[in-house]
Each structure stands twice: as C-alpha cells, then as structure tokens.
Design an enzyme around this catalytic site. Structure first.
Site, PDB file in Angstrom:
ATOM      1  N   HIS A  56      71.724 -38.570  40.980  1.00  0.00           N
ATOM      2  CA  HIS A  56      70.415 -39.223  40.890  1.00  0.00           C
ATOM      3  C   HIS A  56      70.282 -39.984  39.569  1.00  0.00           C
ATOM      4  CE1 HIS A  56      70.058 -35.903  43.752  1.00  0.00           C
ATOM      5  NE2 HIS A  56      69.111 -36.601  44.339  1.00  0.00           N
ATOM      6  N   HIS A 287      67.124 -43.913  43.440  1.00  0.00           N
ATOM      7  CA  HIS A 287      66.819 -42.491  43.330  1.00  0.00           C
ATOM      8  C   HIS A 287      68.038 -41.579  43.440  1.00  0.00           C
ATOM      9  CE1 HIS A 287      64.922 -38.591  43.954  1.00  0.00           C
ATOM     10  NE2 HIS A 287      65.752 -38.440  44.953  1.00  0.00           N
ATOM     11  N   GLU A 436      50.323 -16.515  45.373  1.00  0.00           N
ATOM     12  CA  GLU A 436      51.560 -15.741  45.360  1.00  0.00           C
ATOM     13  C   GLU A 436      52.728 -16.551  44.806  1.00  0.00           C
ATOM     14  OE1 GLU A 436      49.820 -16.391  48.130  1.00  0.00           O
ATOM     15  OE2 GLU A 436      48.803 -14.493  48.550  1.00  0.00           O
ATOM     16  N   HIS A 498      49.606  -9.752  59.270  1.00  0.00           N
ATOM     17  CA  HIS A 498      49.736  -9.027  58.009  1.00  0.00           C
ATOM     18  C   HIS A 498      50.823  -7.950  58.049  1.00  0.00           C
ATOM     19  CE1 HIS A 498      46.156 -11.202  57.106  1.00  0.00           C
ATOM     20  NE2 HIS A 498      45.943 -10.593  55.974  1.00  0.00           N
TER      21      HIS A 498
END
Lengths: 695, 695
Positions: A56, A287, A436, A498
C-alpha cells in the site's frame, strides 16, 4: 559526515560535549528541509511496495508530512531503547500503510531495521511484514491492520498512562499516545466505542491524526460516506481541528495545541493519497498496489527525488538520525527521575513494567483455596470469580477491572476498587459502557502499554462483539483477561440470543488464547491464577450464572487446572467409562458416575477446565485419563465441535445441537437432555450395544 | 360490549357498515384516553415480569407512551395478517424490553397472543420468550436482544423497502420502518455503522425513537457516556428532534414531521425508566428485575390502575383492538392496488415475497457448469464466484449485492449492476463502506423484509467483525449470503492479521449456518446454487484469492456439493487411504493421491465443500467414503478443530496450528508444510508405523 560515524557517542560524552553535539545536530536538521525528509518516506514506501509487488504505497506517501512532523518535532522516544517506559506511543491504526512506519523506524535508526529489511518488505522472515506486528519489529507498539483496532487500542494505552501517572507521578509517567487513523478506521463501529470512551474519560494525552484523504478502496469516500467526522468527534467530547495535511507548520501548530487541550484531540489532516505520483495520486489506484515502474519514475521527477531505489542521501539520512538521537535527552532526564525515586517505589515500578506478579499473589490464592475447601460454597462461578478477585486485587495493585455495563452480573468489581474516570485516574474499575469491542481493544492497549493487568467482563455470548480484539490479544500474546459470564443455557430465561452454544468452540479455535471453564469455586481460583501468571497469553474465563456445588472438597496445594484436564472423581475400581466434562456440567458427570457405579459400572470423571492446556500435556498423561475405558463421554452444554479430540469418533457427546430457548434453566437442561440420567442411559445403551456386537 | 364479540366482522360487512363500525370504533378510542392505554402496557409488563420472576419491566414502562402513539396513531399493520407485505415494520431494538412488544401484540389482538401467553412470559414453549424472536411470535419482525442489532437490521428493512418501491411502485410498496432504540443500542459500535449508512443512503422511511432514559444497567448513563446523541446523528446526516417521551402530542408531532423528512429521523424521547413505579422509576433498579409485590402495589396506586394482574378493563381492551383493526383499511386499499397490477407484475411480486427463486436460475447455473467443464479455467474461486454471479444476477432480479469496500477483491459486482444509492434505489450493488457489521445486519433486515436476496462480501478474517449479525442470520433462519474471500494463508503477504486460520471452525461451530468452501469453479457454482435455493438458512462461502485449477473436469448435472462431501478423485483400486480436503487444499490432496498411487498406495480424494451438509447425510453414505481405509487424512490451511469428526482421532491432519505470516503464499504453504509432499510423507510414515505395530 555520515551520522554512522558519530554513533555510540550518545551517553558517553560530557554535558558540554553533548550540548555542542546537539547544536551541530540541530543545524543539520535545519539544513535539510521538511520536504526532503518526508520525501525519503515516500520514496522508500513506493520502492518497497514495488519490490514486493504488493502493498500500500498511497497511505505512506500521503501521510509522510504528518509523520515527519510528529517524529522529528513532537514525539519523545529513543531508537536505542525502543521499550523505554515513558516514551510516547505511536499507533499506525491504518496498518496497511505499514511502510510509513517501517520507513520511519529505518530512517530514525532503530536497531534491526537496516535498509535490507525495507528491501525485504512482505517477505518471509523479514522485520517488515505486510502489516505492523508488535513483538516482531522493534518500535512497533501494536499489531494493526484490521481497521479501527489501532485507534481503540490507543485509548487503552492512554488509559494505562494516566493510571500509572496517578500511581507514580509526573516525573515517572508522563507521555502521549499518537495515532494516525484513516477513513476506514473511522467507519468501523469500534471507532464509535473508542472515541466515546476516550471522550468520556477525557483522555487528553490521546491525539489522533486523521489521514483524511477522501479515498477508500472502492473509490472516492463519497461512494459510501456522507458523514461529518469533525462534528462526530465533537459530539463525543473531543477537541477538533482541520488542517492541510501537507503543511508542516499547520500540523505542528495543531499538535502543540492538542497537547495543551484538556480533552482528546482529533486533527483532521486533509491529504492526497499517493502524494507525488502524478497519475495515481488522489485516486484509489494509489491505495493497494505497486505504482509500476513508469509512475514511479514520474513520481521521482515530480518530487525532485533523483536517487536510486532504497538510496537515501547522507544529509537526509543524518537529519533523520539526529531526530532519532534527540529523544535520548528526554530519556536521560527520565532516568535521573527514576534513580531519584525511593528504592521501594522504583522496585515496584520496575516489577510492574516487567509484568511480574507480586510475591503475595500465590499465597493469597492458596489461602483462598484453603478457605474454599473448608466452606465448600455452593455458588455460581461468576460469584466464585468475584470471591477470588477479592483476594487478588488487594495484593496485585496493577489490576484494572471493568465491565461492559454488566458490573453486577459479571461480578468484576471488588470491595474498595474505586471507579476509574476523568476525576480519578487512580481508580481501578472501569465502567466501559455497552462497548464490548472498545473495551477489549482498550484492554489490549493497556496490556501493550505495560504496568497494568487488565481484566473485564461481558456475557460469553457477547465475546462475538469483541472477537476481532480478542484475536489481536492472541496474536500479540498479551495478558488480557476476559471474564465471560452467563456461559451456557444455564443463564435461562434470556433465551437463545443470550445463550452461547458455539462460543466455547469458537474461542478454543483461536490459537494462543487460553479458554478456561472452571467447574467450581476452587477451579475458578486456579484458573484465575493461571490467567494472571501467564504473561504472554490472553485468557477467557467462562463462568456460570447458576449456582454450582463444590466438587473439589479437599485442599490441594498444586494447581490442578494447570494440566488442563484431570481426574476429579476416581472410578470405584478399574474404570470402564471416562466422563469428560467442563464447568457446570462436571457436577452432572459426577452424578452420572455415582449412578453408574451403583449399577456396577466403574466410572471416572475428568474435569476439563482448559482444552489448550490439556493438549499441551504429554501423550502419556492424556492417555492415562482414558486407560482401559470402553466408553468415553463428553458433557458440555454447548456444541460438540472440538470434543471429538477428547472422546474420539465413537464417544458419546451430551450437549447442544442447536440454539437454546427461553425458560428457567433447570427446564432447559431437562428439555435438552443434558442430565445425569441422560448420561447414564446413553452409557448403558452403548455398553449393551458393545456386548451384542461382541456376541 | 367487548370487542371480542365483534371479531370476524372485518371484511364481512358492506362498505357502509364498515364506515359505521369505524366511526363507532373511533369514538371508543377517543373515550379511552392515551394514558389508560399506555398504562395497560405498563401493567402487563410489570405483572408478567413479576410472574416470571425475571425480565425487564423498566423499559416497557418508560416507552409505553411512545409505543402507544406509534401503534394507535401512526403505524399501518394488520393483526389478522401479520405478514401483509406493505405493513410498516416495527423493530424493538432494545429487545430486553420484550414485554413492551408482547403487550402491544396482545392488546392489538394478534392471533396466538392471548393473555395466557403474557402469563407465561419467559417460560418453555410460550410465545413470549425473554427476547423477541421472529418466526416464533406473530408480529415480531426480527429477533433482538443483542444491542445495536435491531437498529442496524432496520436499516436493511428500509433499504429493501426502497428497492422494491423502485421496482413495483408506490401503490405496492410504500411503508416505513420504526425503531425503538435504547442507550445501549446507541453505545454499541454497530450503531455507528448503521446510522452512517442510513444517513448516506438518505433512508427517509427509517424513523428511530430513542428511549433516552439516561439509565443503563450499571446506573446513570453518565457513568460511562458523555456524548451528545443528537449532534452525533446530525453529523451522520439525520433529522433530529428531542421531545418529552411522556407527551403523546409531542411524540405524534415529531413522528409526523419525521414522515415528511427527506432524511432518516431520530426522535430522542426523554423518558423515565420504570415510569410509574414510585421508588424504582428513574433508576437502574427498574431495569432488569421484577419490581416486587410492594413496589407493584405502589405503582398500581400511582398510575391509577386498580385492576388485578393481567386484567385489562373492557373499554381499554376495546380501544386497543380497534386500533388494531383500523389498519385493515390500509391493507384493503393495498390489496386493491395489487389486484390492479398486471398479471405478470403481480406474479413476480408474489414470487419475490414467497422467496422462491426464478425458474431460470437452475438452467443458467447448469449452462454455466457446462461451460466450465469445457473451458476448465484456472481461476481463484473469488473470480469463479463472480463468473457464476454473472450468470445468476440477470436471471434473479431480486439479488442485491455489495461489499464492505472490497468490491474488486470480493468480486461481488457483476456487469450491469447499478449502484444502489440515494439517487438510485433501483440499483442492485451497495457500497457498504468499511462497515462489515452494519452490512451483515442490513442484509438480515433485507432478508427479513423479503422480496430481495442479499449477498455481500468481505474478507473471511473479517467475518469476526460481523459475527453477532451472522449469528442472528442463523438464529432467524434467513437466506443471507456472506461472500468471504481471501480465505486462508493463501492470501499471502498481508500477513497474520488478514489470514483466517480459526474462522472456518468458528463459523462451522454456529448452528444453522451453511459454510461452503468450494475447491474449484464448478464447486463454486454449485455452492452458490445451494445458498440461493436454501430459503431458511444463511450461507457463508469461503473463497480463495489465489488461482486454483479445475478439478471437476466433466459436466455433472447433479449438484455434487449438495452432499457436503463426495469423492472427487477415486482410488486406483481398493482405497487404503482417504484424503479429505476443502477448497484450495483439494488440489494438494489430488496431487498427493497421484504420488501415493505412483508408490502403489491406492488413495481416494474426497472434497468437503460443506461439513454441515455432509453430516446431514446418512451414516451409510458417510461411511462409504472411508470404507476399507487404513489411513484418513484431512487437509485444510486452517486449525484442526472440527476435523476429527471426519478423520478420527488417529487421522493425519495437515493444516495450521498457529497464526500465519507475511510472505508470498507459495512460500507460506511450503513453510507451514501444507504440501502434497508433506501429505505423502505423513501417509507413508503412518503406514510403516502400522506395519511395524502389526509385526
């Protein structure tokens, strides 16, 4: 005169000599202009990618100006001591632009980064892999590449800095964390969690340079993005400014202002990707692929860089080396400060940085285990985890606990832990919010920073939300402790969304992660000890919501969980059956074994708190647990994947085959057939099958 | 008169009779005030949670006002026809507040939702599980609970609506998607991806009510959040407004303004969690546990709700039922529109809604397979995937492809697919940006909405970033197709952060997900066919970056991949060895088998494009692939987990044991020992061990 000949002088000359030397150095830096220094990065980046045939080039060429200002004018670090504790941290969140970092490390004179490493970009065994890897390349602070992770990891570094500062003071810990982030970093969801958390915590030592080149792989960023990043960071409580990313003075001013801010800072640098490449700059063509010989030749011309590939003129090289050496001053001043600390504080600081646990830890855990053997509590392992943490936290002052808004459910906050927030960086408990992923990455940053041991909780099912960061804990071999409660259908009524069924398997599949699933309070204590004492691996500790009885009823000095699996209940006589089980299902195994033995079938129960540790034992030990057995059984309230290695193709597996359901947990165990009775019936059926086959 | 006695009238009365009835209904609604209707929700929520002994009363009690306005004054739906295609969609992103939705469905008179279901909240077999589950409960549009997912799923619903609108026009498709989202939804990273994408696409049919109660589980939201949600949504291009969430007029005004907007809308409703509970309202104590008898009694008093648990006074029940029936008007008008469509368009619309693929699909794939058998291309399977998509997309107009900014790498954009964006909702290719998680959830939303088949790409390693949404695809049993390219160390230089090693195992661990890993272009076509023709399961198709030779050299009409594993190269004689391999490793298996056969060891090669489909075959078929074999081998450039079920405990596994490295891929295969030669050596060593054991 090449700087090479002056090497080694650093630290070996008088104060006056040093002053003279720095004056000479400074004049060399001033003689070589900013643009030439930045162009050295651009040239190395495009040439290395060209030689590799992949990589890159665009990002390093676009970000060369900001990086040059940052590393020559702002940051403190020491190429001779890459791990100097009070260095500024630099995180290349846009890790695909790795050649930016490698070029910097090479030019600054980091050991182990000669030009050959740049020539060997992306080759087997080189120090210059496709994306930056910590542990592997000196000067790389964190492994990056998966977008958003670097930024979120930097938040943790900045958190650790403030924590240690609160403990050891400004003379010992006082540095910044700098990030270069790309559009991609800021599109990823984790960036939201990271910047909200940083804004909330007012981490003013965190400064992000946004390489705002308006290009992504698919083309102009406008194909997929219409948002206002400046406004967004302001909404999260950051200081922001926009500058021309090719104007070194503007960049420097912005960085200096950011250092004075009382909030984290975003400096949006409008840059041109592939800066200097006449045809490809400003396009996605710059890129992710080599520019090609023709475009490279044109770029050399456009930049006024007539030098051969990988050749850096001596004066430019010297200017970079001097920038690298300059930081030695800061380090020396710091070392004086450290020397002036009292002996105890210094020893404590050095212990923390080494990552050794305190000598008080093992006795505290032993004492706790003794207590458990006496009291034989019937508790959920999440509660058992809190209980052992109550023993651990007072004797291990470097722990920083937390939870993703499930503090009372994860049981990670112990008595006396103050909350870590903008008003109290000496606190040791972080309310991460419902973040999280940001939490996990922040823990990675803390563990990378060093001096602290992060642990934090969420539900096991939500390990999915932070899996990319858990993977980085494992790749980077860092001691990050994931407390994952509510670890099966045993959580009951919250239902299938869950109830983890595949998560134990998915975590065990990950190399270098220790996955623990303790069966009672004693095993919980032992698993915590293993997690804390393993410096170079992350751990996930799966814990129940529901109460479990104590199965380890006598005190054993030895950490039995260290073997990964061990006989927790011996057979009455020569075992015909071995039952393997983990966590909450071990008591089912014990009940089944008791019933089988009543029926004359000698049965051994093996608790399996950790697959990884068990498979690392000798073959003899592994075999010893099934010796002479006709039937092997595995019990886990989860999918079977991974269990065949323990119980063989013909083993009986009692567990889940689909997602769970919403109901009280006792009903669920019954309905899904994860009961002692089901085990007994399956074993008896198998034994009678075997008998009829033999007949 | 209770509305129950009037049931069944709908659709069976004259137009004039209906008008009269609606007038009577409207006066009943007006007689019963908003607050009483909202209190019915509050009472049911607190009573149901109390009866279950667990659950979340606070959210339904706080959001009852906004929900009442939405369902009685704004939304169009029909309790008698929950699947009516042009209904407004409602997503309870804060799925823990499931009792809000169940109370609504019960009160509105949805079939299958009598009061007994409310009494059985969170019990085995009830229609009222802990979190809302689509497929399970009529009127539930998507499974929610894992925070952020509902909001991001709603984006996909709104995308599908505009897509179908572009095809079928305003008379057939013209509805809104409404979301109630919580603080937690907006803290999760996925919310950033979702709102940026929605803002970029200007999805003005998407209206989000933010239940801004300033409370999370740990306590006041200020513990972990200091951001400005309004400013943040504005930065993402949304219309925003803040209202008192207990003022029905203000809520209604805001909803009506939002419906007129040309952008997606956020209505931040400041609410009091647990509204009405004197001691617990406004605190985290109201969030996730039963209120307790005493507080419930006090709440009854405070709300002026003297009725028994689960008792709803007749007039209030009638008012709700009438609100439910009212929507029948919109449905009838729509049915007239549908009837007026020309026959072909109507048949096409109905086919799309049923989710049947076109009759042209199978022949197109067969034709493509014929071509492949002739041309025997040596291509990467990602390219083979594009090639088969070139055959599929023209004959399956409901596909909507996309990529998370890796369009040229995932090869998901075929010729003639226009870009789906704010200027062209008729486009069929979405530039999702670097938003894997938002993309996956949006695909869930599209699949739930129906009428379109979403597929989209990222790298396999980044399946971790969208794992929570993939899990929901699987739980919800929806046809969502994940194109996961760069599926092993075979991607080469990008290194360990980009090389999946544990992801195949982690995906295979997930119930109900079909994981495909085709070995050549023909298998790729067959896997696509299976993915498209399976209406009730999501699929993940793992594809290589590197070229693979054609192994299926003759045309077979049958879809051999449908068996999950099949003999791709027979043994020369009675097989002593069976080699199982998947994807890019099948050609290694074939080469090894050829070499072994040269050495006199008859070897069969089995290609394993799908573990799940193979394990679903008969035991006889499964056994037939290893019949008479002395040695079983598994080859996959990934971790071993899951393979023992195929190759047994003693089988030889050739794969990865740790993370990868950065280097050209040929070097990596060599260095990691995943070569035909390594297979041959391991097999010979094993055979000679066996011989010496026998001797």
């Amino acid at each position: 005169m090449g700087l090479g000949r002056r090497r080694g002088l650093d630290g070996h000359v008088s104060r006056r000599g040093r002053a003279k030397l720095f004056k000479a150095m400074t004049s060399t830096i001033e003689r070589v202009d900013h643009t030439s220094m930045a162009n050295a990065i651009r040239a190395l980046a495009m040439d290395a990618v060209e030689a590799a045939g992949s990589g890159h080039p665009g990002m390093p060429m676009g970000a060369a100006d900001m990086a040059t200002v940052l590393f020559t004018k702002v940051m403190k670090f020491d190429p001779k001591e890459p791990h100097w504790p009070d260095r500024d941290r630099f995180v290349l969140s846009a890790g695909h632009g790795s050649m930016l970092l490698y070029a910097l490390l090479h030019l600054l004179g980091y050991e182990g980064m000669p030009i050959e490493e740049i020539r060997n970009f992306r080759q087997w065994g080189s120090k210059t892999p496709g994306h930056p890897e910590v542990n592997h390349t000196p000067g790389v602070e964190t492994t990056t590449g998966p977008l958003g992770q670097g930024l979120a990891t930097a938040v943790g570094m900045a958190m650790a800095e403030r924590s240690l500062n609160a403990t050891f003071g400004d003379d010992i810990v006082d540095h910044h964390t700098y990030v270069i982030a790309s559009d991609g970093d800021l599109m990823e969801g984790i960036s939201h969690e990271a910047i909200s958390l940083a804004g909330h915590l007012k981490l003013n030592r965190l400064i992000v340079l946004f390489d705002d080149n308006e290009i992504s792989i698919d083309g102009p960023i406008s194909l997929s993005e219409s948002g206002d990043q400046i406004a967004r960071f302001e909404a999260a409580g950051w200081d922001t400014v926009r500058v021309d990313g090719h104007d070194p003075d503007a960049i420097l001013d912005a960085l200096e202002a950011a250092k004075r801010s009382d909030r984290p800072s975003l400096i949006a640098c409008r840059t041109i990707i592939g800066y200097g490449a006449p045809k490809k700059q400003g396009t996605s063509g710059a890129h992710g692929a080599a520019l090609g010989a023709e475009e490279i030749a044109a770029t050399r011309e456009a930049l006024g860089w007539p030098h051969e590939p990988f050749e850096i003129p001596t004066d430019i090289r010297d200017a970079w080396r001097i920038a690298g050496l300059r930081s030695g001053q800061a380090r020396r001043a710091w070392e004086k400060n450290l020397a002036e600390l009292d002996r105890e504080a210094r020893a404590e600081f050095e212990r923390r940085i080494r990552g050794d646990v305190t000598v008080a830890l093992a006795p505290a855990i032993a004492e706790h285990k003794r207590l458990l053997a006496e009291t034989k509590p019937k508790v959920a392992t999440r509660k058992a985890s809190q209980d052992v943490l109550e023993a651990i936290n007072p004797v291990l002052p470097e722990t920083i606990g937390g939870s993703a808004d499930l503090t009372g459910s994860n049981n990670t906050k112990t008595k006396g832990l103050e909350v870590y927030d903008a008003g109290n960086y000496g606190g040791r408990f972080v309310h991460y919010g419902i973040r999280e992923h940001g939490m996990a990455a922040a823990m990675n940053g803390m563990a990378l920073h060093g001096g602290v041991i992060p642990y934090s909780g969420t539900f096991l099912v939500f390990s999915d939300y932070c899996r990319p960061a858990i993977r980085l804990s494992a790749i980077m071999a860092r001691r990050v402790i994931y407390v994952l409660t509510h670890d099966s259908i045993g959580l009951g009524e919250d239902g299938p969304t869950h109830q983890p069924v595949e998560h134990l398997a998915a975590l065990r599949a990950m190399p270098n992660l220790q996955v623990f699933r303790p069966a009672d309070a004693t095993e919980t204590a032992e698993c915590w000890q293993l997690a804390l004492e393993t410096k170079d691996r992350p751990s996930a500790i799966a814990l129940t919501r529901q109460n479990l009885r104590t199965l380890r009823t006598t005190y054993e000095e030895q950490n039995l969980c260290a073997r990964g699996a061990y006989e927790i209940a011996p057979a009455a006589g020569d075992a015909r059956v071995t039952i393997f089980a983990s966590g909450s299902e071990v008591e089912i195994g014990v009940d089944a074994a008791n019933e089988l033995q009543k029926r004359g079938i000698a049965t051994r129960v093996v608790s399996v708190p950790s697959f990884e540790l068990f498979f690392a034992q000798s073959k003899e030990y592994q075999r010893s647990l099934t010796e002479g057995c006709e039937v092997r059984v595995g019990i886990e309230a989860a999918v079977e994947m991974g269990w065949r290695r323990l119980i063989g193709e013909d083993g009986i597996f009692i567990g889940m085959t689909d997602f769970g359901q919403s109901a009280p947990y006792q009903t669920l165990y019954e309905k899904f057939g994860i009961t002692a009775q089901a085990v007994v019936e399956a074993v008896e059926a198998r034994l009678s099958e075997k008998r009829s086959e033999e007949e």
